[in-house]
Design a protein around this motif. Structure first.
Motif, PDB file in Angstrom:
ATOM      1  N   CYS A  74       0.806  -1.230   0.000  1.00 33.42           N
ATOM      2  CA  CYS A  74       0.000   0.000   0.000  1.00 33.42           C
ATOM      3  C   CYS A  74       0.829   1.265   0.000  1.00 33.42           C
ATOM      4  O   CYS A  74       0.299   2.344  -0.300  1.00 33.42           O
ATOM      5  CB  CYS A  74      -0.949   0.006   1.196  1.00 33.42           C
ATOM      6  SG  CYS A  74      -0.111   0.055   2.808  1.00 33.42           S
ATOM      7  N   THR A  76       2.182   4.659   0.888  1.00 33.68           N
ATOM      8  CA  THR A  76       1.633   5.710   1.747  1.00 33.68           C
ATOM      9  C   THR A  76       0.115   5.828   1.644  1.00 33.68           C
ATOM     10  O   THR A  76      -0.462   6.797   2.131  1.00 33.68           O
ATOM     11  CB  THR A  76       2.285   7.068   1.422  1.00 33.68           C
ATOM     12  OG1 THR A  76       2.163   7.334   0.019  1.00 33.68           O
ATOM     13  CG2 THR A  76       3.753   7.061   1.806  1.00 33.68           C
ATOM     14  N   GLY A  77      -0.538   4.847   0.989  1.00 37.43           N
ATOM     15  CA  GLY A  77      -1.969   4.642   1.189  1.00 37.43           C
ATOM     16  C   GLY A  77      -2.961   5.347   0.292  1.00 37.43           C
ATOM     17  O   GLY A  77      -4.165   5.286   0.557  1.00 37.43           O
ATOM     18  N   ALA A 103       0.960   6.457   5.981  1.00 40.05           N
ATOM     19  CA  ALA A 103      -0.356   6.259   5.368  1.00 40.05           C
ATOM     20  C   ALA A 103      -1.465   6.407   6.397  1.00 40.05           C
ATOM     21  O   ALA A 103      -2.498   7.044   6.131  1.00 40.05           O
ATOM     22  CB  ALA A 103      -0.423   4.870   4.722  1.00 40.05           C
ATOM     23  N   TRP A 118      -4.791  -1.004   8.616  1.00 32.72           N
ATOM     24  CA  TRP A 118      -3.393  -0.844   8.220  1.00 32.72           C
ATOM     25  C   TRP A 118      -2.551  -1.945   8.839  1.00 32.72           C
ATOM     26  O   TRP A 118      -2.597  -2.158  10.057  1.00 32.72           O
ATOM     27  CB  TRP A 118      -2.873   0.527   8.650  1.00 32.72           C
ATOM     28  CG  TRP A 118      -3.654   1.673   8.097  1.00 32.72           C
ATOM     29  CD1 TRP A 118      -4.578   2.437   8.758  1.00 32.72           C
ATOM     30  CD2 TRP A 118      -3.596   2.202   6.769  1.00 32.72           C
ATOM     31  NE1 TRP A 118      -5.099   3.401   7.923  1.00 32.72           N
ATOM     32  CE2 TRP A 118      -4.510   3.287   6.696  1.00 32.72           C
ATOM     33  CE3 TRP A 118      -2.853   1.869   5.633  1.00 32.72           C
ATOM     34  CZ2 TRP A 118      -4.697   4.025   5.536  1.00 32.72           C
ATOM     35  CZ3 TRP A 118      -3.037   2.611   4.474  1.00 32.72           C
ATOM     36  CH2 TRP A 118      -3.953   3.681   4.433  1.00 32.72           C
TER      37      TRP A 118
END
Length: 235
Positions: A74, A76-77, A103, A118
């Motif tokens: 992922c 930084t999302g 993130a 996360w």
């Protein structure tokens, strides 16, 4: 089924990536995925990644309520947030704990607690559960072809809908850029990107039980070249 040799190779590469993205590359990656001004080369990479994220999002349903999605690698999302805004229940995982922490801090508060889970760790961890869709944007480009195919097969065992991923297409320009990159001191180089021939990859993926190859689209922007491909679960 992957061999012990390929499993060990995958594990070594995963550890190298975690060390790199949690080490020398973290500041550059934070800048690249933010709105701060960057140099000309990184600006082309940023633009390419934004275009690629748009391609992958276009291949996902517009309405993702009651849909479970794995963002495999992922970073930084950004893609995780976009999918969650469509209603998806997202599990976002990356080997780089520093990037996952960023993130999580960047995620908008209006999404509420629990919309994005996360995680720091391996995208192949069976404890992550099962998914309707899996997205792996530029997280498999550092793996050799055998490991890429084995990883997609493993992800496919826990996915009921589609797998969207990117790979580095084998082109003369990309090969030349990689050769030039190897001239720099090792400490300044990112882990090698492995160019893969699309035609051969298609043949191998077409042989995966229960899956067919769907859409494919290449994005080229300066120093960024990546190809998106879709695997769709057969009825």
């Amino acid at each position: 089924m992957a061999s012990k040799t390929s499993d060990a190779r995958y594990d070594r590469q995963r550890e190298k990536l975690a060390a790199y993205f949690d080490g020398t590359a973290q500041k550059a990656w934070i800048d690249l995925t933010s709105d701060v001004e960057v140099g000309r080369i990184r600006a082309t990479v940023r633009a390419g990644r934004e275009r690629m994220r748009g391609v992958l999002l276009d291949w996902l349903p517009a309405d993702m309520w009651r849909t479970r999605l794995l963002d495999a690698g992922c970073g930084t999302g950004a893609l995780s947030v976009d999918a969650a805004c469509r209603g998806a229940e997202v599990v976002a995982t990356d080997v780089a704990g520093g990037l996952v922490a960023i993130a999580e801090r960047r995620a908008p508060g209006f999404l509420g607690h629990g919309r994005i889970d996360w995680r720091v760790g391996d995208m192949l961890d069976p404890d992550l559960g099962r998914f309707h869709h899996v997205v792996a944007m530029d997280s498999l480009i550092h793996y050799a072809e055998d490991d890429l195919v084995a990883t997609l097969a493993a992800l496919g065992e826990r996915c009921s809908g589609s797998i969207l991923f990117t790979f580095a297409p084998h082109t003369r320009l990309l090969g030349a850029m990689h050769r030039v990159g190897k001239l720099f001191p090792r400490g300044q180089r990112s882990p090698a990107i492995v160019p893969i021939a699309e035609s051969r990859l298609r043949r191998r993926l077409a042989a995966l039980p229960g899956w067919r190859v769907g859409r494919s689209e290449r994005v080229a922007s300066g120093f960024y070249t990546s190809q998106a491909m879709e695997l769709v679960r057969r009825p």
